[in-house]
Write a protein that holds these residues in place. Structure first.
Motif, PDB file in Angstrom:
ATOM      1  N   ASP A  82       0.877  -1.174   0.000  1.00 53.78           N
ATOM      2  CA  ASP A  82       0.000   0.000   0.000  1.00 53.78           C
ATOM      3  C   ASP A  82       0.914   1.224   0.000  1.00 53.78           C
ATOM      4  O   ASP A  82       1.315   1.720   1.053  1.00 53.78           O
ATOM      5  N   CYS A  83       1.284   1.677  -1.203  1.00 57.53           N
ATOM      6  CA  CYS A  83       2.252   2.770  -1.362  1.00 57.53           C
ATOM      7  C   CYS A  83       1.528   4.100  -1.236  1.00 57.53           C
ATOM      8  O   CYS A  83       0.728   4.463  -2.094  1.00 57.53           O
ATOM      9  N   LEU A  84       1.820   4.818  -0.181  1.00 56.28           N
ATOM     10  CA  LEU A  84       1.063   6.023   0.167  1.00 56.28           C
ATOM     11  C   LEU A  84       1.643   7.262  -0.501  1.00 56.28           C
ATOM     12  O   LEU A  84       2.852   7.377  -0.696  1.00 56.28           O
ATOM     13  N   PHE A  85       0.762   8.209  -0.803  1.00 54.05           N
ATOM     14  CA  PHE A  85       1.205   9.478  -1.379  1.00 54.05           C
ATOM     15  C   PHE A  85       1.767  10.369  -0.287  1.00 54.05           C
ATOM     16  O   PHE A  85       1.198  10.502   0.787  1.00 54.05           O
ATOM     17  N   TRP A  86       2.917  10.976  -0.581  1.00 47.72           N
ATOM     18  CA  TRP A  86       3.443  12.035   0.285  1.00 47.72           C
ATOM     19  C   TRP A  86       4.246  12.990  -0.569  1.00 47.72           C
ATOM     20  O   TRP A  86       4.562  12.681  -1.733  1.00 47.72           O
ATOM     21  N   SER A  87       4.568  14.141  -0.021  1.00 49.58           N
ATOM     22  CA  SER A  87       5.222  15.188  -0.805  1.00 49.58           C
ATOM     23  C   SER A  87       6.723  15.290  -0.541  1.00 49.58           C
ATOM     24  O   SER A  87       7.337  16.277  -0.899  1.00 49.58           O
ATOM     25  N   TYR A  88       7.294  14.277   0.094  1.00 50.11           N
ATOM     26  CA  TYR A  88       8.681  14.393   0.541  1.00 50.11           C
ATOM     27  C   TYR A  88       9.581  13.334  -0.079  1.00 50.11           C
ATOM     28  O   TYR A  88      10.661  13.056   0.429  1.00 50.11           O
ATOM     29  N   LYS A  89       9.173  12.761  -1.191  1.00 52.50           N
ATOM     30  CA  LYS A  89       9.905  11.634  -1.766  1.00 52.50           C
ATOM     31  C   LYS A  89      11.292  12.012  -2.259  1.00 52.50           C
ATOM     32  O   LYS A  89      12.164  11.160  -2.343  1.00 52.50           O
ATOM     33  N   THR A  90      11.514  13.295  -2.597  1.00 53.60           N
ATOM     34  CA  THR A  90      12.847  13.684  -3.063  1.00 53.60           C
ATOM     35  C   THR A  90      13.504  14.716  -2.143  1.00 53.60           C
ATOM     36  O   THR A  90      14.488  15.348  -2.524  1.00 53.60           O
ATOM     37  N   ASP A  91      12.954  14.890  -0.955  1.00 49.00           N
ATOM     38  CA  ASP A  91      13.601  15.790   0.011  1.00 49.00           C
ATOM     39  C   ASP A  91      14.955  15.209   0.441  1.00 49.00           C
ATOM     40  O   ASP A  91      15.138  13.995   0.496  1.00 49.00           O
ATOM     41  N   CYS A  92      15.883  16.093   0.778  1.00 51.83           N
ATOM     42  CA  CYS A  92      17.216  15.659   1.195  1.00 51.83           C
ATOM     43  C   CYS A  92      17.170  15.133   2.628  1.00 51.83           C
ATOM     44  O   CYS A  92      16.500  15.708   3.483  1.00 51.83           O
ATOM     45  N   CYS A  93      17.906  14.061   2.902  1.00 53.28           N
ATOM     46  CA  CYS A  93      18.021  13.541   4.269  1.00 53.28           C
ATOM     47  C   CYS A  93      19.310  14.026   4.924  1.00 53.28           C
ATOM     48  O   CYS A  93      19.566  13.713   6.081  1.00 53.28           O
ATOM     49  N   GLY A  94      20.142  14.748   4.162  1.00 52.75           N
ATOM     50  CA  GLY A  94      21.365  15.308   4.744  1.00 52.75           C
ATOM     51  C   GLY A  94      22.518  14.337   4.843  1.00 52.75           C
ATOM     52  O   GLY A  94      23.433  14.544   5.652  1.00 52.75           O
ATOM     53  N   ALA A  95      22.517  13.292   4.020  1.00 51.50           N
ATOM     54  CA  ALA A  95      23.564  12.263   4.148  1.00 51.50           C
ATOM     55  C   ALA A  95      24.968  12.843   4.005  1.00 51.50           C
ATOM     56  O   ALA A  95      25.904  12.388   4.670  1.00 51.50           O
ATOM     57  N   SER A  96      25.134  13.859   3.171  1.00 54.77           N
ATOM     58  CA  SER A  96      26.473  14.421   2.975  1.00 54.77           C
ATOM     59  C   SER A  96      26.935  15.238   4.176  1.00 54.77           C
ATOM     60  O   SER A  96      28.099  15.620   4.260  1.00 54.77           O
ATOM     61  N   LEU A  97      26.017  15.512   5.115  1.00 51.55           N
ATOM     62  CA  LEU A  97      26.372  16.284   6.313  1.00 51.55           C
ATOM     63  C   LEU A  97      26.527  15.396   7.533  1.00 51.55           C
ATOM     64  O   LEU A  97      26.645  15.881   8.656  1.00 51.55           O
ATOM     65  N   THR A  98      26.532  14.095   7.300  1.00 53.60           N
ATOM     66  CA  THR A  98      26.412  13.158   8.423  1.00 53.60           C
ATOM     67  C   THR A  98      27.598  13.202   9.372  1.00 53.60           C
ATOM     68  O   THR A  98      27.489  12.790  10.521  1.00 53.60           O
ATOM     69  N   VAL A  99      28.759  13.703   8.912  1.00 57.84           N
ATOM     70  CA  VAL A  99      29.928  13.806   9.790  1.00 57.84           C
ATOM     71  C   VAL A  99      30.019  15.195  10.420  1.00 57.84           C
ATOM     72  O   VAL A  99      30.153  15.330  11.637  1.00 57.84           O
ATOM     73  N   GLY A 100      29.889  16.237   9.579  1.00 55.18           N
ATOM     74  CA  GLY A 100      30.146  17.593  10.069  1.00 55.18           C
ATOM     75  C   GLY A 100      28.981  18.305  10.717  1.00 55.18           C
ATOM     76  O   GLY A 100      29.180  19.172  11.569  1.00 55.18           O
ATOM     77  N   ARG A 101      27.735  17.989  10.331  1.00 56.56           N
ATOM     78  CA  ARG A 101      26.572  18.711  10.859  1.00 56.56           C
ATOM     79  C   ARG A 101      25.447  17.731  11.224  1.00 56.56           C
ATOM     80  O   ARG A 101      24.383  17.714  10.625  1.00 56.56           O
ATOM     81  N   VAL A 102      25.724  16.935  12.224  1.00 61.18           N
ATOM     82  CA  VAL A 102      24.726  15.951  12.657  1.00 61.18           C
ATOM     83  C   VAL A 102      23.448  16.633  13.128  1.00 61.18           C
ATOM     84  O   VAL A 102      22.351  16.096  12.988  1.00 61.18           O
ATOM     85  N   ASP A 103      23.569  17.839  13.678  1.00 59.30           N
ATOM     86  CA  ASP A 103      22.383  18.553  14.143  1.00 59.30           C
ATOM     87  C   ASP A 103      21.416  18.833  12.987  1.00 59.30           C
ATOM     88  O   ASP A 103      20.199  18.713  13.124  1.00 59.30           O
TER      89      ASP A 103
END
Length: 283
Positions: free
Chosen positions: A174-195
């Motif tokens: 049951d694949c639900l509609f949402w508007s955030y499918k391509t929002d960034c999760c911040g993976a490239s900041l995972t070391v320097g800006r965890v906040d």
């Protein structure tokens, strides 16, 4: 069985082993023999392009040149970051910017998700589904690098991709509609800006839950690591009790194909997906 060049990249041999494992099983079931690029090297996706553009292009270009010269096959890439870097290199090579690498453009570069969403593979997939995942409520999360920037990825709908949604629906999800499918999760900041990462990932959790999702499905090992790894930290930081298993789309494909290896690939998850799957009668 048709042959296809395969670039696993570093992540699928380390933190994303379950993505590699289920990718290989999925392709085999769909009649695709993956042929690994011989002597492939790291594409430098994590940092090379921020330090040295020549090095970043060259690392990825070498892999493409080998694929074309030694395999003469198109190449599929599961990792979104690797895919993005190899596409950048492909365009540079086609513009004759790096003449030290022999590449004439006969080898095409695909991300795994878009490749498997082609009509002939979706047709084969329908015949392979032995256990419907009906009742499992999920949102498809594509992240940034599979579709953007479109001048690199050549994706026709970079802000609203639908390939994963289409595959999940074939599986019965049951694949639900949402508007955030391509929002960034911040993976490239995972070391320097965890906040910053905590804020971005928490937003994804909240909006997934808001539409009724029980899990998030991704096609990117960096997104998977970020969303899976950070859940405990975010629960503690924000006094929450999130429980959202994060699946690779290939894991759900293998599950729907009724291949009994769930306990094996589930070991790679920090948020244990087994309780949810048992609740749904899926394992």
């Amino acid at each position: 069985m048709e042959q296809l060049g395969y670039y696993p990249g570093c992540t699928l041999e380390t933190t994303g082993r379950e993505f590699d494992m289920t990718t290989r099983i999925t392709c085999q079931q769909l009649g695709i023999e993956l042929v690994e690029i011989p002597d492939w090297n790291c594409c430098g996706a994590s940092s090379a392009h921020e330090l040295n553009n020549y090095l970043a292009i060259s690392l990825a270009a070498r892999n493409l040149a080998i694929a074309e010269q030694k395999l003469a096959l198109d190449v599929v890439i599961p990792c979104a970051a690797c895919f993005n870097r190899l596409k950048v290199a492909q365009k540079a090579l086609l513009n004759k910017a790096y003449s030290e690498f022999v590449f004439e453009g006969r080898t095409k570069v695909y991300d795994l998700l878009r490749f498997l969403a082609q009509p002939r593979y979706k047709k084969r997939l329908k015949h392979q589904v032995g256990k419907s995942l009906k009742g499992l409520k999920a949102v498809a999360y594509y992240g940034c690098l599979l579709t953007r920037p479109p001048e690199v990825t050549d994706h026709p709908h970079p802000e609203n991709p639908t390939e994963m949604d289409e595959i999940l629906k074939i599986l019965g999800v049951d694949c639900l509609f949402w508007s955030y499918k391509t929002d960034c999760c911040g993976a490239s900041l995972t070391v320097g800006r965890v906040d910053v990462v905590h804020q971005l990932v928490k937003k994804l959790y909240d909006h997934a839950l808001e539409v009724g999702a029980e899990c998030i499905v991704t096609a990117c090992p960096l997104c998977h690591a970020n969303l899976d790894l950070r859940q405990k930290e975010i629960n503690e930081k924000f006094n929450k009790n999130y429980y959202l298993p994060i699946f690779y789309f290939t894991e759900l494909m293998v599950l729907a194909m009724d291949i009994n290896d769930t306990e094996v690939w589930a070991r790679g998850h920090l948020v244990d997906p087994i309780p949810l799957l048992k609740e749904k009668g899926l394992c």
